[in-house]
Design a protein around this motif. Structure first.
Motif, PDB file in Angstrom:
ATOM      1  N   HIS A 186      -7.168  -0.147  -2.421  1.00  0.00           N
ATOM      2  CA  HIS A 186      -6.582   0.155  -3.569  1.00  0.00           C
ATOM      3  C   HIS A 186      -6.287   1.575  -3.646  1.00  0.00           C
ATOM      4  CE1 HIS A 186      -8.168  -3.752  -4.732  1.00  0.00           C
ATOM      5  NE2 HIS A 186      -9.192  -3.479  -4.272  1.00  0.00           N
ATOM      6  N   LEU A 187      -5.074   1.653  -4.070  1.00  0.00           N
ATOM      7  CA  LEU A 187      -4.781   3.276  -4.303  1.00  0.00           C
ATOM      8  C   LEU A 187      -5.160   3.666  -5.817  1.00  0.00           C
ATOM      9  CD1 LEU A 187      -3.119   5.803  -3.464  1.00  0.00           C
ATOM     10  CD2 LEU A 187      -1.285   4.939  -4.752  1.00  0.00           C
ATOM     11  N   ILE A 188      -5.872   4.660  -5.966  1.00  0.00           N
ATOM     12  CA  ILE A 188      -6.372   4.966  -7.393  1.00  0.00           C
ATOM     13  C   ILE A 188      -5.234   5.889  -7.927  1.00  0.00           C
ATOM     14  CG2 ILE A 188      -8.107   6.030  -8.664  1.00  0.00           C
ATOM     15  CD1 ILE A 188      -8.511   3.298  -7.701  1.00  0.00           C
ATOM     16  N   GLY A 189      -4.914   6.960  -7.128  1.00  0.00           N
ATOM     17  CA  GLY A 189      -3.825   7.865  -7.416  1.00  0.00           C
ATOM     18  C   GLY A 189      -3.403   8.829  -6.399  1.00  0.00           C
ATOM     19  N   ARG A 190      -2.244   9.691  -6.626  1.00  0.00           N
ATOM     20  CA  ARG A 190      -1.678  10.595  -5.595  1.00  0.00           C
ATOM     21  C   ARG A 190      -1.596  11.929  -6.426  1.00  0.00           C
ATOM     22  NH1 ARG A 190       0.802   8.123  -1.002  1.00  0.00           N
ATOM     23  NH2 ARG A 190       2.088  10.232  -0.900  1.00  0.00           N
ATOM     24  N   HIS A 191      -1.643  13.143  -5.792  1.00  0.00           N
ATOM     25  CA  HIS A 191      -1.636  14.404  -6.588  1.00  0.00           C
ATOM     26  C   HIS A 191      -1.032  15.485  -5.445  1.00  0.00           C
ATOM     27  CE1 HIS A 191      -2.293  17.590  -9.484  1.00  0.00           C
ATOM     28  NE2 HIS A 191      -2.717  18.469  -8.445  1.00  0.00           N
ATOM     29  N   HIS A 192       0.410  15.538  -5.899  1.00  0.00           N
ATOM     30  CA  HIS A 192       0.881  16.813  -5.077  1.00  0.00           C
ATOM     31  C   HIS A 192       1.007  16.378  -3.657  1.00  0.00           C
ATOM     32  CE1 HIS A 192       1.943  18.834  -8.689  1.00  0.00           C
ATOM     33  NE2 HIS A 192       0.603  19.442  -9.009  1.00  0.00           N
ATOM     34  N   CYS A 193       1.098  15.475  -3.358  1.00  0.00           N
ATOM     35  CA  CYS A 193       1.264  14.924  -1.837  1.00  0.00           C
ATOM     36  C   CYS A 193       2.291  14.041  -1.223  1.00  0.00           C
ATOM     37  CB  CYS A 193      -0.248  14.295  -1.304  1.00  0.00           C
ATOM     38  SG  CYS A 193      -0.418  12.637  -1.778  1.00  0.00           S
ATOM     39  N   VAL A 194       2.648  13.994  -0.122  1.00  0.00           N
ATOM     40  CA  VAL A 194       3.781  13.158   0.283  1.00  0.00           C
ATOM     41  C   VAL A 194       3.192  12.515   1.733  1.00  0.00           C
ATOM     42  CG1 VAL A 194       5.471  14.316  -0.507  1.00  0.00           C
ATOM     43  CG2 VAL A 194       4.843  15.043   1.914  1.00  0.00           C
ATOM     44  N   GLY A 195       3.799  11.446   2.184  1.00  0.00           N
ATOM     45  CA  GLY A 195       2.906  10.795   3.282  1.00  0.00           C
ATOM     46  C   GLY A 195       1.992   9.730   3.071  1.00  0.00           C
ATOM     47  N   GLY A 196       1.134   9.361   4.051  1.00  0.00           N
ATOM     48  CA  GLY A 196       0.219   8.290   3.718  1.00  0.00           C
ATOM     49  C   GLY A 196       0.732   6.908   3.586  1.00  0.00           C
ATOM     50  N   GLU A 197       1.502   6.721   4.797  1.00  0.00           N
ATOM     51  CA  GLU A 197       2.439   5.317   5.011  1.00  0.00           C
ATOM     52  C   GLU A 197       1.273   4.534   5.294  1.00  0.00           C
ATOM     53  OE1 GLU A 197       6.486   3.937   6.487  1.00  0.00           O
ATOM     54  OE2 GLU A 197       4.955   4.606   8.110  1.00  0.00           O
ATOM     55  N   SER A 198       0.928   3.510   4.776  1.00  0.00           N
ATOM     56  CA  SER A 198       0.341   2.581   5.597  1.00  0.00           C
ATOM     57  C   SER A 198       1.004   1.453   6.288  1.00  0.00           C
ATOM     58  CB  SER A 198      -0.752   1.323   4.494  1.00  0.00           C
ATOM     59  OG  SER A 198      -1.542   2.424   3.888  1.00  0.00           O
ATOM     60  N   GLN A 199       0.580   1.024   7.636  1.00  0.00           N
ATOM     61  CA  GLN A 199       1.083   0.146   8.560  1.00  0.00           C
ATOM     62  C   GLN A 199       0.042  -1.033   8.839  1.00  0.00           C
ATOM     63  OE1 GLN A 199       2.120   2.522  11.816  1.00  0.00           O
ATOM     64  NE2 GLN A 199       4.244   2.674  11.198  1.00  0.00           N
ATOM     65  N   VAL A 200       0.580  -2.118   8.859  1.00  0.00           N
ATOM     66  CA  VAL A 200      -0.222  -3.170   9.241  1.00  0.00           C
ATOM     67  C   VAL A 200       0.411  -4.011  10.376  1.00  0.00           C
ATOM     68  CG1 VAL A 200      -0.823  -5.638   8.361  1.00  0.00           C
ATOM     69  CG2 VAL A 200      -0.557  -3.854   6.553  1.00  0.00           C
ATOM     70  N   PHE A 201      -0.550  -4.393  11.374  1.00  0.00           N
ATOM     71  CA  PHE A 201      -0.284  -4.820  12.672  1.00  0.00           C
ATOM     72  C   PHE A 201      -1.137  -6.128  12.806  1.00  0.00           C
ATOM     73  CE2 PHE A 201      -0.132  -0.540  12.906  1.00  0.00           C
ATOM     74  CZ  PHE A 201       1.030  -0.151  13.818  1.00  0.00           C
ATOM     75  N   ARG A 202      -0.615  -7.192  13.586  1.00  0.00           N
ATOM     76  CA  ARG A 202      -1.277  -8.303  13.899  1.00  0.00           C
ATOM     77  C   ARG A 202      -2.151  -8.009  15.172  1.00  0.00           C
ATOM     78  NH1 ARG A 202      -1.763 -12.809  11.805  1.00  0.00           N
ATOM     79  NH2 ARG A 202       0.259 -12.179  10.500  1.00  0.00           N
ATOM     80  N   ARG A 203      -3.429  -8.156  15.128  1.00  0.00           N
ATOM     81  CA  ARG A 203      -4.282  -7.740  16.328  1.00  0.00           C
ATOM     82  C   ARG A 203      -3.507  -8.091  17.633  1.00  0.00           C
ATOM     83  NH1 ARG A 203     -10.477  -8.347  15.972  1.00  0.00           N
ATOM     84  NH2 ARG A 203     -10.080  -6.912  14.197  1.00  0.00           N
ATOM     85  N   GLY A 204      -3.360  -7.298  18.612  1.00  0.00           N
ATOM     86  CA  GLY A 204      -2.860  -7.522  19.949  1.00  0.00           C
ATOM     87  C   GLY A 204      -1.581  -7.329  20.116  1.00  0.00           C
ATOM     88  N   GLU A 205      -0.625  -7.079  18.886  1.00  0.00           N
ATOM     89  CA  GLU A 205       0.684  -6.905  18.838  1.00  0.00           C
ATOM     90  C   GLU A 205       0.952  -5.514  18.499  1.00  0.00           C
ATOM     91  OE1 GLU A 205       2.423  -9.837  16.582  1.00  0.00           O
ATOM     92  OE2 GLU A 205       1.480 -11.529  17.565  1.00  0.00           O
TER      93      GLU A 205
END
Length: 252
Positions: A162-181
């Protein structure tokens, strides 16, 4: 998926992951009192040479299938080296969540919503929850890796980020993969409070890119609440039981 959409249990059941937002308010005094807990986190003592500055606290909660949330004593946390290449095979003991955080109505509501969604996807059961409050901090001259272990799973059955908040930042991209792919199945930079990813940790892996400061003159940070789900087969074997409820504690 639009971050304004509510999380859907059907996505977790069908695809192994869901992205959306918890249907809870993120304004007002209750919310601000809850998010103030991230200002009271302490430096993570286990990072070593990892390219990350991270503050955190940790707690455990027993989520009964009848909806009761029971706080548990003890903040020991262990992952094998096979699961966590960076910090595995060591017993980590984190500073506990504060009583103020544990008794916040927002804390209970987030857990109840998360447990309800996972139960809808996986079937009602008793869960031992590990709850991590984490602030990842980027300095003006150096980025910070929210997940120094890289692409990974966490060794649980489900994980809710859960994201609670961000302060003066960029980036933090989440990536989701299927295991083994190799293919990225979903990627998102979460920006809205209580925007979340819920993952089947047995079938999916995830990664997060580094955060950097938006303004080179001040630090930036990204606050998250991560909830680990582990099925409880026998309630008598759960360590640290208090036989009290978070809902009752929050009344005092």
């Amino acid at each position: 998926m639009d971050s304004s959409e509510d999380l859907r249990a059907g996505d977790v059941a069908r695809h192994g992951w869901a992205h959306g937002r918890l249907p809870l308010p993120t304004e007002g005094d209750d919310w601000h009192r809850f998010t103030a807990a991230w200002d009271d986190l302490v430096p993570d003592a286990y990072l070593g040479p990892a390219r990350c500055r991270r503050n955190r606290r940790y707690g455990r909660v027993l989520a009964h299938r009848d909806g009761t949330l029971e706080p548990l004593l003890g903040t020991e946390f262990f992952q094998s080296k096979q699961i966590n290449r960076a910090f595995g095979d060591q017993l980590r003991v984190f500073e506990p969540l504060t009583d103020k955080a544990l008794t916040s109505c927002r804390f209970s509501e987030i857990l109840q919503e998360s447990v309800g969604l996972v139960n809808e996807a996986a079937g009602d059961r008793d869960w031992e929850l590990g709850v991590h409050f984490i602030r990842v901090i980027a300095e003006p001259d150096e980025g910070s890796e929210p997940a120094p272990e890289g692409r990974h799973s966490d060794g649980h059955e489900y994980v809710a980020i859960h994201l609670i908040g961000r302060h003066h930042c960029v980036g933090g991209e989440s990536q989701v993969f299927r295991r083994g792919e190799e293919r990225v199945e979903h990627s998102v930079t979460m920006t809205e409070p209580l925007e979340a990813l819920v993952l089947s940790d047995t079938t999916m892996e995830h990664a997060v890119s580094e955060i950097r400061t938006e303004d080179r003159s001040v630090p930036g940070w990204r606050d998250t609440m991560i909830v680990d789900f582990n099925t409880v087969q026998d309630l008598t074997e759960v360590n640290g039981r208090t036989h009290s409820s978070l809902q009752a504690l929050s009344l005092f």
